[in-house]
Design an enzyme around this catalytic site. Structure first.
Site, PDB file in Angstrom:
ATOM      1  N   SER A   1       9.688  16.074 -14.656  1.00 12.55           N
ATOM      2  CA  SER A   1       9.207  15.075 -13.692  1.00 12.55           C
ATOM      3  C   SER A   1       7.878  14.492 -14.186  1.00 12.55           C
ATOM      4  CB  SER A   1       9.027  15.731 -12.325  1.00 12.55           C
ATOM      5  OG  SER A   1       8.019  16.696 -12.409  1.00 12.55           O
TER       6      SER A   1
ATOM      7  N   GLY B   1       7.077   8.899 -15.200  1.00 13.31           N
ATOM      8  CA  GLY B   1       6.913   7.480 -14.897  1.00 13.31           C
ATOM      9  C   GLY B   1       8.173   6.742 -14.490  1.00 13.31           C
TER      10      GLY B   1
ATOM     11  N   LYS C   1      20.406   8.603 -33.151  1.00 12.06           N
ATOM     12  CA  LYS C   1      20.775   9.961 -32.763  1.00 12.06           C
ATOM     13  C   LYS C   1      21.087  10.019 -31.261  1.00 12.06           C
ATOM     14  CE  LYS C   1      19.381  14.506 -34.167  1.00 12.06           C
ATOM     15  NZ  LYS C   1      18.318  15.265 -34.833  1.00 12.06           N
TER      16      LYS C   1
ATOM     17  N   CYS D   1     -10.980   3.092   6.821  1.00  9.17           N
ATOM     18  CA  CYS D   1     -10.416   3.950   7.866  1.00  9.17           C
ATOM     19  C   CYS D   1     -11.393   5.045   8.279  1.00  9.17           C
ATOM     20  CB  CYS D   1      -9.067   4.497   7.418  1.00  9.17           C
ATOM     21  SG  CYS D   1      -8.040   4.945   8.814  1.00  9.17           S
TER      22      CYS D   1
ATOM     23  N   HIS E   1      -6.298  -0.216   6.328  1.00  5.31           N
ATOM     24  CA  HIS E   1      -6.330   0.111   4.895  1.00  5.31           C
ATOM     25  C   HIS E   1      -6.020  -1.140   4.068  1.00  5.31           C
ATOM     26  CE1 HIS E   1      -6.443   4.557   5.144  1.00  5.31           C
ATOM     27  NE2 HIS E   1      -5.839   4.363   6.309  1.00  5.31           N
TER      28      HIS E   1
ATOM     29  N   GLU F   1      -6.374  -1.622   1.055  1.00  3.66           N
ATOM     30  CA  GLU F   1      -5.871  -1.273  -0.289  1.00  3.66           C
ATOM     31  C   GLU F   1      -4.347  -1.347  -0.383  1.00  3.66           C
ATOM     32  OE1 GLU F   1      -7.321   0.811   1.854  1.00  3.66           O
ATOM     33  OE2 GLU F   1      -6.514   2.845   1.766  1.00  3.66           O
TER      34      GLU F   1
HETATM   35  N1  GLN Z   1      -8.591  10.890  10.367  1.00  2.61           N
HETATM   36  C1  GLN Z   1      -8.837   9.588  10.871  1.00  2.61           C
HETATM   37  C2  GLN Z   1      -7.853   9.207  11.970  1.00  2.61           C
HETATM   38  O1  GLN Z   1      -6.821   9.812  12.100  1.00  2.61           O
HETATM   39  C3  GLN Z   1      -8.804   8.561   9.771  1.00  2.61           C
HETATM   40  C4  GLN Z   1      -7.469   8.413   9.116  1.00  2.61           C
HETATM   41  C5  GLN Z   1      -7.515   7.736   7.784  1.00  2.61           C
HETATM   42  O2  GLN Z   1      -8.568   7.639   7.154  1.00  2.61           O
HETATM   43  N2  GLN Z   1      -6.390   7.289   7.305  1.00  2.61           N
HETATM   44  O3  GLN Z   1      -8.077   8.294  12.728  1.00  2.61           O
END
Ligand code: GLN
Length: 552
Positions: free
Chosen positions: A19, A22, A229, A393, A529, A531
């Site tokens: 595993s 990639g 091969k 977050c 988030h 990201e």
């Molecule tokens: N622990 C925090 C919450 O549940 C933040 C969660 C996180 O950073 N994804 O609200």
């Protein structure tokens, strides 16, 4: 939805030998290549474990939990699919053994099998097949890529291989099977060995599957002798043995595959006449920026999920790392990421001044009390020393706690997540009423505030500028969430009076989504988030702005 070809085609990708070689990047890269040829592509991840989703797993063990727009907590590979394909992936594209069995058992309880005996084979593979087809239909895809997690020969993924075999039986012309295998080059022998791959193919054969192509992962490229091969012993054309050597950047993989003509080989094998000319131009430009950017930007990430070495840390925060890269390369900067341990800052506060060595600091998401004191100290330092800071977050929640303690004099400010039974705690960050019920009933799986929610961004703020807001019209954006706790609205007045700016608010529930500070080059934190939505060809606005300021 109009498709480019009349029949949906299915490409299964499984791994041989070991595993971690990639497969996910291979699937993502194949997807990008096929998309560049004008086809509509989607990708499915199959995880063979019993967990219904990845949400309940510890990031140290499993890496980052990626979240889709529709709120599925899934494997980080799905993040790679989204980043490479530049397409959203949905709940139906994520399968686990737990999910499949749960659906079959529920259907049995509802008498939907007409009273017959429900059996592992064929009912479980049939459920897998119907999910794969549904995902293809829902997304209107020409090509559905399916990554089978684990390695061939494992007991756990047998039923998924069985599904692949069965679907090929009913659609012989529309299914392709690719094995991603590993060819070791043992130091003492000094030669690339093909035998483990031969065994992997035999194992696959014993599951009734002959691979059509083999992606040969190794530290170096395959030579012709090795290709021949593998071709002879594994029963594939030498043209279908694709060399996949280690390279510095994952984003280069599609270009490397194309050097081996992989895209056209796949189209050929699936009987698809080439649609448009290869259009990987923008992708090539991005890879060019990765290779040629010299000037650096140093970003520190203050995390805690790295008990088993820095590789785990990288996995735990993969979307954050990729988002930094996307934004930095846009400005032709080479990002250097430093792992800073929150626990360290807690134990050795004198280390804190090292933070000045970085161009910017990120406090990413997290769960539980451990490390939070160190993160709060970091945030205080960034605020006072005017170091560009991005909180994600938990990073937002801790930034608010820090501000409440040190600027508003609320000494016992904390989050309900860490307060325990304390009577004096001021829960600046608290669970919403519906979350309290879930917690009381111990209903943890898949019950956080998950997926995309709207956020109204206030004109005149850093966030507004970053998102490209115009004039004074409120800007509505949508971002992905994964959290249980929120800023307690009772404290909004006092925080605002002391200078905290609420630059983003969820309009439906009046929840704070973005905070920032004035008189600071960049101090922004989000409850969501960002990201998860950053892509190489579309870096996320907040990461872009963070890097832009950090570069100065
Ligand atoms: N622990 C925090 C919450 O549940 C933040 C969660 C996180 O950073 N994804 O609200």
């Amino acid at each position: 939805m109009r498709r480019e070809i009349d029949m949906t085609k299915y490409i299964f990708v499984a791994g041989g030998v070991m595993s971690g070689i990639g497969k996910g990047i291979a699937v993502s890269s194949i997807g990008r290549i096929l998309k560049s040829k004008g086809l509509k592509v989607t990708a499915i991840k199959i995880d063979p474990y019993i967990n219904v989703d990845a949400g309940t797993m510890n990031p140290v063990e499993h890496g980052e939990v990626f979240v889709t727009d529709d709120g599925t907590e899934c494997d980080q590979d799905v993040g790679n699919y989204e980043r490479f394909l530049g397409e959203n992936i949905y709940d139906g594209n994520y399968l686990t053994t737990g999910r499949v069995y749960q659906a079959v058992i529920n259907r049995e309880r509802n008498l939907e099998y007409g009273g017959r005996c429900v059996e592992v084979v064929p009912d479980i593979p049939n459920e897998v097949i119907s999910r794969i087809k549904k995902a293809g239909k829902k997304t209107g895809s020409d090509i559905v890529l399916i990554e089978i997690g684990g390695t061939v020969g494992e007991y756990q993924n047998m039923l998924f291989l069985e599904a692949a075999r069965m679907i090929r039986l009913s659609h012989p012309k529309d299914v392709l099977f690719i094995l991603v295998s590993y060819l070791p080059v043992p130091k003492k022998i000094g030669e690339m060995k093909t035998k483990p791959t031969q065994y992997a193919v035999r194992t696959l054969n014993s599951a009734g599957i002959q691979p059509d192509m083999i992606l040969a992962r190794s530290v170096i490229s395959l030579d012709d002798a090795r290709k021949k091969k593998i071709s002879i012993f594994c029963n594939v054309s030498p043209k279908d043995v694709i060399s996949a050597p280690d390279i510095d950047s994952i984003y280069e993989v599609p270009l490397n595959f194309e050097k081996e003509n992989l895209g056209n080989r796949i189209l050929n094998r699936l009987g698809i006449r080439k649609k448009t000319e290869n259009d990987l131009k923008n992708w090539e430009n991005f890879v060019e920026a990765i290779k040629t950017s010299k000037e650096i930007v140093k970003i520190g990430i203050v995390g805690k999920y790295f008990e088993t070495g820095k590789f785990t840390l990288m996995d735990s925060y993969i979307s954050v790392i990729e988002a930094i890269k996307h934004a930095a390369y846009l400005y032709k900067r080479k990002p250097i990421i430093f792992w800073l341990s929150a626990d360290d800052f807690e134990k050795k506060p004198e280390k804190m001044k090292e933070l000045k060595n970085y161009n910017g600091i990120i406090v990413p998401g997290g769960f539980g009390n451990r490390g939070t004191e160190g993160k709060i100290k970091t945030i205080e330092f960034c605020r006072k020393e005017k170091i560009p800071f991005l909180g994600l977050c938990l990073g937002l929640q801790l930034a608010i706690i820090e501000f409440a303690k040190n600027k508003c004099g609320i000494k016992n400010a904390t989050s309900a997540e860490f307060a325990g039974k304390s009577k004096t705690a001021e829960k600046i960050i608290d669970a919403m009423p519906e979350q309290k019920v879930l917690l009381r009933e111990k209903r943890y799986g898949g019950t956080m505030r998950l997926g995309a929610y709207n956020c109204a961004v206030k004109p005149g703020t850093i966030a507004f500028r970053a998102y490209g807001g115009k004039d004074s019209n409120v800007l509505i954006i949508s971002e992905r969430h994964r959290h249980r706790y929120e800023l307690n609205n009772d404290y909004r007045d006092v925080l605002e009076k002391n200078g905290l700016i609420f630059s983003g608010i969820n309009p439906e529930k009046d929840l704070v989504e973005i905070i920032e500070l004035k008189d600071h080059p960049f101090f922004v934190a989000t409850q969501f988030h960002p990201e998860f939505k950053s892509r190489p060809l579309e870096p996320h606005p907040l990461f872009k702005e963070f890097i832009r300021v950090a570069m100065k």
